[in-house]
Design a protein around this motif. Structure first.
Motif, PDB file in Angstrom:
ATOM      1  N   ARG A  33      45.157 -50.811  -8.611  1.00 25.62           N
ATOM      2  CA  ARG A  33      45.200 -50.051  -9.730  1.00 25.62           C
ATOM      3  C   ARG A  33      45.947 -48.921  -9.695  1.00 25.62           C
ATOM      4  O   ARG A  33      46.969 -48.611 -10.491  1.00 25.62           O
ATOM      5  CB  ARG A  33      43.877 -49.574  -9.465  1.00 25.62           C
ATOM      6  N   ALA A  34      47.079 -48.802  -8.859  1.00 26.91           N
ATOM      7  CA  ALA A  34      47.726 -46.767  -8.706  1.00 26.91           C
ATOM      8  C   ALA A  34      49.580 -47.929  -8.275  1.00 26.91           C
ATOM      9  O   ALA A  34      50.021 -47.538  -8.699  1.00 26.91           O
ATOM     10  CB  ALA A  34      47.712 -46.677  -7.437  1.00 26.91           C
ATOM     11  N   SER A  35      49.126 -49.439  -7.856  1.00 29.38           N
ATOM     12  CA  SER A  35      50.561 -49.844  -7.798  1.00 29.38           C
ATOM     13  C   SER A  35      51.551 -50.524  -9.153  1.00 29.38           C
ATOM     14  O   SER A  35      51.252 -51.077  -9.861  1.00 29.38           O
ATOM     15  CB  SER A  35      50.247 -50.988  -6.760  1.00 29.38           C
ATOM     16  N   ASP A  36      53.063 -50.440  -9.036  1.00 30.28           N
ATOM     17  CA  ASP A  36      53.531 -50.910 -10.433  1.00 30.28           C
ATOM     18  C   ASP A  36      53.611 -52.442 -10.370  1.00 30.28           C
ATOM     19  O   ASP A  36      54.233 -52.609 -10.790  1.00 30.28           O
ATOM     20  CB  ASP A  36      55.035 -49.965 -10.678  1.00 30.28           C
ATOM     21  N   VAL A  37      53.378 -52.667  -8.698  1.00 34.11           N
ATOM     22  CA  VAL A  37      54.086 -54.261  -8.605  1.00 34.11           C
ATOM     23  C   VAL A  37      52.681 -54.998  -8.322  1.00 34.11           C
ATOM     24  O   VAL A  37      51.401 -54.490  -7.780  1.00 34.11           O
ATOM     25  CB  VAL A  37      54.704 -54.386  -7.145  1.00 34.11           C
ATOM     26  N   LYS A  38      52.856 -56.289  -9.300  1.00 34.22           N
ATOM     27  CA  LYS A  38      51.239 -57.279  -8.794  1.00 34.22           C
ATOM     28  C   LYS A  38      51.017 -57.758  -7.218  1.00 34.22           C
ATOM     29  O   LYS A  38      52.233 -58.116  -7.053  1.00 34.22           O
ATOM     30  CB  LYS A  38      51.263 -58.486  -9.750  1.00 34.22           C
ATOM     31  N   HIS A  39      50.055 -57.785  -6.715  1.00 34.53           N
ATOM     32  CA  HIS A  39      49.535 -58.652  -5.174  1.00 34.53           C
ATOM     33  C   HIS A  39      49.221 -59.466  -5.526  1.00 34.53           C
ATOM     34  O   HIS A  39      47.575 -58.425  -6.033  1.00 34.53           O
ATOM     35  CB  HIS A  39      49.814 -57.339  -4.351  1.00 34.53           C
ATOM     36  N   HIS A  40      49.280 -60.237  -4.492  1.00 35.33           N
ATOM     37  CA  HIS A  40      47.362 -61.154  -4.196  1.00 35.33           C
ATOM     38  C   HIS A  40      46.604 -60.507  -3.452  1.00 35.33           C
ATOM     39  O   HIS A  40      47.220 -59.833  -2.738  1.00 35.33           O
ATOM     40  CB  HIS A  40      48.305 -62.385  -4.396  1.00 35.33           C
ATOM     41  N   TYR A  41      45.829 -60.464  -2.993  1.00 34.08           N
ATOM     42  CA  TYR A  41      45.226 -60.836  -1.774  1.00 34.08           C
ATOM     43  C   TYR A  41      44.363 -62.424  -1.083  1.00 34.08           C
ATOM     44  O   TYR A  41      43.696 -63.029  -2.137  1.00 34.08           O
ATOM     45  CB  TYR A  41      43.289 -60.036  -2.402  1.00 34.08           C
ATOM     46  N   TYR A  42      44.937 -62.124   0.046  1.00 31.65           N
ATOM     47  CA  TYR A  42      44.600 -63.626   0.537  1.00 31.65           C
ATOM     48  C   TYR A  42      44.367 -62.696   2.278  1.00 31.65           C
ATOM     49  O   TYR A  42      44.665 -62.803   2.917  1.00 31.65           O
ATOM     50  CB  TYR A  42      45.873 -64.587   0.894  1.00 31.65           C
ATOM     51  N   TYR A  43      42.387 -62.679   1.997  1.00 30.69           N
ATOM     52  CA  TYR A  43      42.128 -62.608   3.262  1.00 30.69           C
ATOM     53  C   TYR A  43      42.593 -61.514   4.145  1.00 30.69           C
ATOM     54  O   TYR A  43      43.396 -61.454   4.958  1.00 30.69           O
ATOM     55  CB  TYR A  43      42.055 -63.847   3.946  1.00 30.69           C
ATOM     56  N   GLY A  44      42.697 -60.099   3.354  1.00 29.89           N
ATOM     57  CA  GLY A  44      42.967 -58.872   3.741  1.00 29.89           C
ATOM     58  C   GLY A  44      44.346 -58.200   3.538  1.00 29.89           C
ATOM     59  O   GLY A  44      44.550 -57.678   3.763  1.00 29.89           O
ATOM     60  N   ARG A  45      45.216 -59.390   3.336  1.00 29.50           N
ATOM     61  CA  ARG A  45      46.709 -59.388   3.793  1.00 29.50           C
ATOM     62  C   ARG A  45      46.930 -59.162   1.498  1.00 29.50           C
ATOM     63  O   ARG A  45      46.445 -59.906   0.854  1.00 29.50           O
ATOM     64  CB  ARG A  45      47.086 -60.839   3.967  1.00 29.50           C
ATOM     65  N   GLN A  46      48.118 -58.484   1.769  1.00 28.48           N
ATOM     66  CA  GLN A  46      47.884 -57.757   0.291  1.00 28.48           C
ATOM     67  C   GLN A  46      49.299 -58.472   0.009  1.00 28.48           C
ATOM     68  O   GLN A  46      50.788 -58.373   1.040  1.00 28.48           O
ATOM     69  CB  GLN A  46      48.154 -56.628  -0.154  1.00 28.48           C
ATOM     70  N   ILE A  47      49.669 -59.229  -0.420  1.00 23.56           N
ATOM     71  CA  ILE A  47      50.881 -60.345  -0.840  1.00 23.56           C
ATOM     72  C   ILE A  47      52.167 -59.797  -2.390  1.00 23.56           C
ATOM     73  O   ILE A  47      50.725 -60.474  -3.513  1.00 23.56           O
ATOM     74  CB  ILE A  47      50.828 -61.612  -0.816  1.00 23.56           C
ATOM     75  N   GLU A  48      53.202 -59.182  -2.165  1.00 29.91           N
ATOM     76  CA  GLU A  48      53.461 -59.011  -3.781  1.00 29.91           C
ATOM     77  C   GLU A  48      53.607 -60.673  -4.956  1.00 29.91           C
ATOM     78  O   GLU A  48      54.213 -61.027  -3.797  1.00 29.91           O
ATOM     79  CB  GLU A  48      54.861 -58.251  -3.462  1.00 29.91           C
ATOM     80  N   VAL A  49      53.903 -60.361  -5.556  1.00 25.68           N
ATOM     81  CA  VAL A  49      53.975 -61.399  -6.360  1.00 25.68           C
ATOM     82  C   VAL A  49      55.220 -62.199  -7.117  1.00 25.68           C
ATOM     83  O   VAL A  49      55.824 -60.558  -7.398  1.00 25.68           O
ATOM     84  CB  VAL A  49      53.438 -61.689  -7.832  1.00 25.68           C
ATOM     85  N   ALA A  50      56.337 -62.117  -6.788  1.00 23.01           N
ATOM     86  CA  ALA A  50      57.495 -62.679  -6.867  1.00 23.01           C
ATOM     87  C   ALA A  50      57.682 -62.691  -7.982  1.00 23.01           C
ATOM     88  O   ALA A  50      57.441 -62.796  -9.588  1.00 23.01           O
ATOM     89  CB  ALA A  50      57.685 -64.558  -6.004  1.00 23.01           C
ATOM     90  N   ARG A  51      59.147 -62.157  -9.215  1.00 22.33           N
ATOM     91  CA  ARG A  51      59.395 -62.594 -10.427  1.00 22.33           C
ATOM     92  C   ARG A  51      59.108 -63.532 -10.535  1.00 22.33           C
ATOM     93  O   ARG A  51      59.786 -64.533  -9.965  1.00 22.33           O
ATOM     94  CB  ARG A  51      60.611 -61.970 -10.212  1.00 22.33           C
ATOM     95  N   ALA A  52      59.095 -63.805 -11.245  1.00 20.82           N
ATOM     96  CA  ALA A  52      59.514 -65.349 -12.010  1.00 20.82           C
ATOM     97  C   ALA A  52      61.036 -65.993 -12.718  1.00 20.82           C
ATOM     98  O   ALA A  52      61.722 -64.627 -13.036  1.00 20.82           O
ATOM     99  CB  ALA A  52      58.689 -65.901 -13.029  1.00 20.82           C
ATOM    100  N   SER A  53      61.834 -66.878 -12.681  1.00 21.81           N
ATOM    101  CA  SER A  53      62.942 -67.392 -13.816  1.00 21.81           C
ATOM    102  C   SER A  53      63.175 -67.587 -14.722  1.00 21.81           C
ATOM    103  O   SER A  53      61.484 -67.444 -15.144  1.00 21.81           O
ATOM    104  CB  SER A  53      63.758 -68.721 -12.563  1.00 21.81           C
ATOM    105  N   TYR A  54      63.790 -67.100 -15.620  1.00 18.32           N
ATOM    106  CA  TYR A  54      63.856 -67.769 -16.889  1.00 18.32           C
ATOM    107  C   TYR A  54      63.370 -69.484 -17.203  1.00 18.32           C
ATOM    108  O   TYR A  54      62.225 -69.344 -18.466  1.00 18.32           O
ATOM    109  CB  TYR A  54      65.860 -67.782 -17.173  1.00 18.32           C
ATOM    110  N   GLU A  55      63.991 -69.674 -16.381  1.00 18.43           N
ATOM    111  CA  GLU A  55      63.464 -71.176 -16.235  1.00 18.43           C
ATOM    112  C   GLU A  55      61.537 -71.967 -15.733  1.00 18.43           C
ATOM    113  O   GLU A  55      60.829 -71.894 -17.179  1.00 18.43           O
ATOM    114  CB  GLU A  55      63.736 -71.942 -15.784  1.00 18.43           C
ATOM    115  N   HIS A  56      61.417 -70.812 -14.919  1.00 24.46           N
ATOM    116  CA  HIS A  56      59.166 -70.430 -15.050  1.00 24.46           C
ATOM    117  C   HIS A  56      58.910 -69.802 -16.438  1.00 24.46           C
ATOM    118  O   HIS A  56      58.415 -70.550 -17.189  1.00 24.46           O
ATOM    119  CB  HIS A  56      59.625 -70.106 -13.283  1.00 24.46           C
ATOM    120  N   ASN A  57      59.490 -68.216 -17.108  1.00 22.02           N
ATOM    121  CA  ASN A  57      58.645 -68.257 -18.447  1.00 22.02           C
ATOM    122  C   ASN A  57      58.833 -69.182 -19.385  1.00 22.02           C
ATOM    123  O   ASN A  57      57.689 -68.704 -19.982  1.00 22.02           O
ATOM    124  CB  ASN A  57      59.376 -66.939 -18.693  1.00 22.02           C
TER     125      ASN A  57
END
Length: 107
Positions: A33-57
């Motif tokens: 809630r306080a972060s400017d960057v999104k994170h996945h949560y996986y079994y106690g680990r917080q993993i930063e969401v990678a930025r998407a490419s043009y093609e991905h978008n």
């Protein structure tokens, strides 16, 4: 109901440094809630969401349009990757596209 275009599996989780502390789900939510960057949560680990490419978008955008058109008469909404999906008390992530039918359940 949520449909994720990219499920998270253990082999997709990047290496985490030994110093990384495990977070409880409540700690993850508080940090997210306080972060400017999104994170996945996986079994106690917080993993930063990678930025998407043009093609991905472009692909995600086309998928959102196609699903929105196909579901126009249904009680469903199609949303981009800003929606966090709760899989279990140990896993949450931001899929590329979410289809939600019926009343939304928000966390």
């Amino acid at each position: 109901m949520a449909i994720a275009t990219t499920p998270v599996f253990p082999q997709q989780i990047p290496m985490v440094s030994p110093q990384s502390a495990f977070l409880s789900f409540a700690e993850y939510i508080e940090h997210e809630r306080a972060s400017d960057v999104k994170h996945h949560y996986y079994y106690g680990r917080q993993i930063e969401v990678a930025r998407a490419s043009y093609e991905h978008n472009v692909i995600s955008g086309n998928l959102i349009i196609a699903l929105g058109t196909a579901l126009a008469d249904a009680d469903c909404n199609v949303m981009p990757s800003d929606i966090k999906v709760f899989v279990s008390p140990s896993v949450t992530y931001y899929p590329d596209v979410v289809v939600s039918c019926g009343a939304p359940w928000l966390y």
